[in-house]
Motif scaffolding. Structure first.
Motif, PDB file in Angstrom:
ATOM      1  N   GLU A  91       0.802  -1.224   0.000  1.00 46.56           N
ATOM      2  CA  GLU A  91       0.000   0.000   0.000  1.00 46.56           C
ATOM      3  C   GLU A  91       0.837   1.277   0.000  1.00 46.56           C
ATOM      4  O   GLU A  91       0.341   2.351  -0.364  1.00 46.56           O
ATOM      5  N   ARG A 102       1.036   3.804  -3.005  1.00 41.90           N
ATOM      6  CA  ARG A 102       0.087   4.903  -3.225  1.00 41.90           C
ATOM      7  C   ARG A 102       0.491   6.181  -2.491  1.00 41.90           C
ATOM      8  O   ARG A 102      -0.109   7.239  -2.715  1.00 41.90           O
ATOM      9  N   GLN A 106       2.251   9.229  -2.187  1.00 36.57           N
ATOM     10  CA  GLN A 106       3.004  10.071  -3.114  1.00 36.57           C
ATOM     11  C   GLN A 106       3.227  11.464  -2.549  1.00 36.57           C
ATOM     12  O   GLN A 106       2.356  12.035  -1.881  1.00 36.57           O
ATOM     13  N   GLU A 138       3.350  10.806 -12.403  1.00 37.94           N
ATOM     14  CA  GLU A 138       2.829   9.437 -12.385  1.00 37.94           C
ATOM     15  C   GLU A 138       3.389   8.606 -13.534  1.00 37.94           C
ATOM     16  O   GLU A 138       3.663   7.404 -13.379  1.00 37.94           O
ATOM     17  N   VAL A 165      -1.670  -3.233  -6.406  1.00 30.96           N
ATOM     18  CA  VAL A 165      -1.398  -2.904  -5.010  1.00 30.96           C
ATOM     19  C   VAL A 165      -1.948  -4.025  -4.150  1.00 30.96           C
ATOM     20  O   VAL A 165      -3.164  -4.232  -4.099  1.00 30.96           O
ATOM     21  N   TYR A 220      -3.963   4.269 -10.851  1.00 34.47           N
ATOM     22  CA  TYR A 220      -2.834   4.843 -10.128  1.00 34.47           C
ATOM     23  C   TYR A 220      -2.837   6.337 -10.387  1.00 34.47           C
ATOM     24  O   TYR A 220      -2.716   6.774 -11.535  1.00 34.47           O
ATOM     25  N   ARG A 221      -3.021   7.097  -9.321  1.00 29.03           N
ATOM     26  CA  ARG A 221      -3.190   8.544  -9.412  1.00 29.03           C
ATOM     27  C   ARG A 221      -4.390   8.881 -10.295  1.00 29.03           C
ATOM     28  O   ARG A 221      -5.510   8.610  -9.931  1.00 29.03           O
TER      29      ARG A 221
END
Length: 340
Positions: free
Chosen positions: A265, A268, A270, A276, A300, A308-309
């Motif tokens: 985890e 994630r 950031q 990204e 993840v 992702y993002r």
């Protein structure tokens, strides 16, 4: 097979032509006949009656498939199909192995049309993770195609043809449909060269780093070695790690040219100082430097839902993209030991 005709130390000098002819006919003719008969008896079948069977299971980390010898009780095609399906759905005796067809996933029925075996699974088949699903397919196909008369296998799930994560129908499969990394001697120390991609200092481009003489234990896969090297960070100036600090590798495996990477985890978490695209292609480009990898999927903790993002769907497979490389560092870094 090569046959050598000897004289047992007595010699053939002085023998008549007739004796020679009778000798050759007596010794060679049976072998010639045998060689002519064998192809007719074998036909186009893949296996002989004395073939040794095996069942393929999944290792306990669920990253690759393992083979174990198996002696079936059945002798006919229908009996072998049913017996192998039962074995693939049952817990193996070895605690290091896992059954490839997990609990809850059932083969409702099957049909054999010519050399095509069609397996019908219940809807719970879709509950498997992407890695588990591909490993299940590989183990099932490679186990079932040992049976005489079964050359290929196709899957249906809830009465619909199985599709991949892109929605394409998988279709028929045979053992050649799945590619595995070649094995190596267990626990030997080897060295290799690796090419890695890190973020530049501004976080908007990739910097290429080539490392020579990276030593590692042979029981560590090259894809795992690449990920461990990435997580350690760069060894050249002007570069920094694109992967968020504290991220840990959960699993990594390669099946059929696709590398499945599961990170924890912390992936994630950031600070958004690295874009990204740079985070994703730091991993993707580094892994696809290996000739056995064509595409990469990043999850993840095995979860491929969401993005992702903002724009990178985790369920998608990504190919290499070198457009983000803004500087090429040719500095070779010698690593004396990374795994023992």
């Amino acid at each position: 097979m090569r046959y050598i005709i000897g004289d047992n130390g007595k010699g053939f000098a002085g023998k008549s032509v007739a004796v020679w002819v009778r000798f050759l006919l007596a010794k060679i003719l049976p072998f010639v006949c045998l060689l002519l008969i064998l192809p007719l008896a074998s036909g186009c079948g893949k296996k002989s009656e004395s073939a040794e069977y095996h069942v393929e299971y999944v290792n306990k980390e669920k990253t690759r498939i393992l083979k174990t010898e198996y002696e079936p009780e059945a002798t006919d095609t229908a009996g072998l199909i049913a017996e192998f399906l039962t074995a693939l759905s049952s817990d193996p005796d070895d605690v290091a192995y896992r059954k490839p067809i997990p609990s809850g996933v059932n083969v409702v029925s099957y049909s054999l049309d010519g050399v095509m075996l069609t397996l019908y699974f219940n809807a719970d088949y879709h509950n498997m993770t992407a890695v588990e699903e591909v490993l299940c397919r590989a183990a099932v196909v490679r186990t079932m195609t040992q049976i005489e008369g079964v050359d290929c296998v196709t899957f249906f799930v809830d009465d619909m043809p199985l599709t991949d994560i892109k929605g394409n129908i998988v279709g028929s499969m045979n053992p050649d449909s799945f590619i595995e990394n070649p094995g190596a001697q267990i626990n030997s120390i080897q060295s290799t060269s690796v090419t890695l991609y890190f973020a530049n200092e501004s976080g908007d481009g990739l910097v290429k780093e080539e490392r020579q003489d990276v030593y590692y234990s042979s029981n560590v896969s090259l894809e795992k070695l690449i990920m461990e090297q990435l997580l350690e960070g760069p060894q050249i100036s002007g570069a920094k790690s694109a992967i968020p600090e504290g991220t840990r590798l959960v699993t990594v495996s390669v099946v059929d040219g696709v590398c499945y990477v599961s990170l924890d985890e912390n992936f994630r978490n950031q600070d958004y100082k690295v874009s990204e695209s740079i985070v994703m292609y730091s991993i993707i480009n580094s892994l696809t430097e290996l000739p056995t990898i064509n595409k990469v999927q990043i999850s993840v903790n095995g979860d491929t839902s969401g993005v992702y993002r903002d724009s990178f769907a985790l369920i998608d497979l990504y190919e290499r993209n070198l457009d983000y490389v803004v500087a090429v560092q040719n500095k070779a870094v010698t690593v004396h030991s990374t795994e023992e």
